[in-house]
Write an enzyme that holds these catalytic residues in place. Structure first.
Site, PDB file in Angstrom:
ATOM      1  N   ASP A 164       0.475  12.955  22.059  1.00  0.00           N
ATOM      2  CA  ASP A 164       1.334  13.981  22.646  1.00  0.00           C
ATOM      3  C   ASP A 164       2.205  13.357  23.726  1.00  0.00           C
ATOM      4  O   ASP A 164       1.841  12.332  24.313  1.00  0.00           O
ATOM      5  CB  ASP A 164       0.488  15.091  23.286  1.00  0.00           C
TER       6      ASP A 164
ATOM      7  N   LYS B 258       7.388  14.112  16.681  1.00  0.00           N
ATOM      8  CA  LYS B 258       8.355  13.625  15.703  1.00  0.00           C
ATOM      9  C   LYS B 258       7.801  13.590  14.284  1.00  0.00           C
ATOM     10  O   LYS B 258       8.421  13.036  13.379  1.00  0.00           O
ATOM     11  CB  LYS B 258       8.838  12.231  16.110  1.00  0.00           C
TER      12      LYS B 258
ATOM     13  N   ASP C  46      -7.518  17.771  28.721  1.00  0.00           N
ATOM     14  CA  ASP C  46      -8.715  17.888  27.892  1.00  0.00           C
ATOM     15  C   ASP C  46      -8.322  18.519  26.562  1.00  0.00           C
ATOM     16  O   ASP C  46      -7.509  19.453  26.536  1.00  0.00           O
ATOM     17  CB  ASP C  46      -9.754  18.764  28.606  1.00  0.00           C
TER      18      ASP C  46
END
Length: 408
Positions: A198, A220, A253
């Site tokens: 991420d 992407k 988390d």
């Protein structure tokens, strides 16, 4: 002539008699590692520290509450002489020599027949460090720590050290600072063939990966006819089924607004093993990095973490903003920068004081971290004026003014 170096060896002490003389600080420091080897440990000492006494209470050692007496080392395989009684130390050392008992003497290393190495463990490997002349505890401990840390985080890779973790690992990368990922998370990254990351994950860690590791930006991944999350799930499954070790690197988390359970469920349905590695949530760590405790004695006995990505008046919202407005504790809002005006308005309408302190911490724990302070009444205007941008953690409550220098 130079003294010969110690010969390193591992003692198998299971069921064998080990004698410890003295129950003070030296024994307290050295005793805890012994029970794991399975010996029959007998302590001779009139007194003991509370920690050593606790080991006797739990049955890890047997404690004879008296000073050393000749004959106590009979049938012993190993002895630790850690008493401050000098005559007893010398007598016990002589008895150990006579009976050919390996003997550790913290008071006089050259007089000992055994030295205790600095030891550490990682993934079934025991690392033991000795210096070549006399013991140097600081140096050996530093080397031990460096080796163990390298084995744990994957920067030191021993041949056939371990099998790769099968399937997919959902790794919480923490709030942004690469040093705040867990040891296990860093090790799994070092083992990975594919990393799907991420944008809020610790990006600096990706630069440390070997060239053969395929790094995929989750933002992407081609979506085609799929929703974004479904496409990510499919990518995880595809690479895992190809026999690759896959890490899904997420910010914070995995299970705190990270959609980690959706990915775990998709992997389970596909029969892919899934390992979950918790991460440090930005909801607590980012305020802490900015000097804000989410709880504080006499100020806040509770804190609530909510997602602000949906406005309070949106029918999709699952947050009871009216209840939160009446609560007295700290409110931490994630993903709420562009909705903070409506959130503040709703909280004030529900009963929160307009002067309630608010802090926005942008890009927390990173080199570009900055903090902007406001109140519920002014936060919408200040966010615009200060050009606060995501990612930012919003803290609402009196704890904002608790830390040193935070009082207004």
């Amino acid at each position: 002539m130079a003294e010969h170096p110690a010969y390193p060896v591992g003692l198998r002490l299971t069921g064998r008699r080990v004698v410890v003389l003295g129950g003070g600080q030296e024994a307290q420091r050295r005793l805890p590692a012994l029970p794991a080897a399975g010996p029959d440990i007998v302590l001779f000492s009139p007194e003991a520290t509370p920690s050593v006494e606790a080991m006797a209470d739990t049955g890890e050692i047997r404690w004879e509450r008296r000073p050393y007496a000749f004959g106590d080392l009979a049938d012993a395989w190993y002895a630790l002489i850690a008493t401050s009684d000098t005559p007893a130390t010398e007598a016990a050392g002589a008895e150990a020599e006579t009976r050919r008992v390996w003997c550790v003497r913290p008071d006089d290393a050259p007089a000992a027949t055994a030295w205790t190495p600095a030891t550490g463990r990682s993934e079934g490997v025991t690392v033991a460090i000795l210096t070549t002349d006399r013991p140097d505890p600081r140096r050996t401990a530093a080397i031990r720590d460096a080796v163990v840390e390298g084995l744990r985080d994957g920067t030191l890779v021993a041949p056939h050290q371990r099998q790769k973790t099968p399937g997919v690992a959902l790794v919480g990368g923490g709030p942004g600072d690469p040093d705040l990922i867990t040891v296990r998370g860093r090790r799994l990254l070092a083992e990975a063939d594919v990393v799907i990351a991420d944008r809020l994950g610790p990006r600096d860690l990706l630069a440390e990966l070997p060239p053969h590791v395929e790094v995929i930006d989750a933002a992407k991944i081609p979506y085609g006819r799929f929703m974004a999350q479904e496409a990510i799930n499919n990518a995880l499954i595809e690479h895992a089924k190809a026999g690759k070790s896959v890490v899904r690197l997420k910010g914070g988390d995995p299970f705190v607004f990270g959609r980690g359970m959706e990915e775990a469920q998709a992997l389970a349905e596909a029969g892919i093993p899934c390992t979950v590695v918790p991460g440090i949530s930005s909801s607590i760590s980012v305020p802490g990095a900015a000097g804000i405790p989410v709880t504080h004695r006499g100020v806040a006995h509770e804190f609530t973490v909510v997602s602000g990505h949906v406005a309070p008046d949106d029918e999709r919202s699952l947050v009871d903003w009216t209840a939160l407005a009446k609560a007295r504790g700290t409110l931490v809002v994630l993903m709420g920068v562009d909705k903070i005006g409506k959130i503040a308005e709703t909280l004030i309408a529900g009963g929160r004081a307009p002067g309630t302190p608010v802090a926005l911490v942008q890009e927390g724990t990173t080199a570009t971290q900055r903090r902007v302070d406001a109140t519920l009444a002014t936060v919408a205007e200040i966010v615009t004026a200060e050009e606060v941008r995501p990612p930012a953690v919003i803290v609402i409550g009196d704890v904002v003014t608790v830390g040193p220098g935070n009082q207004r």
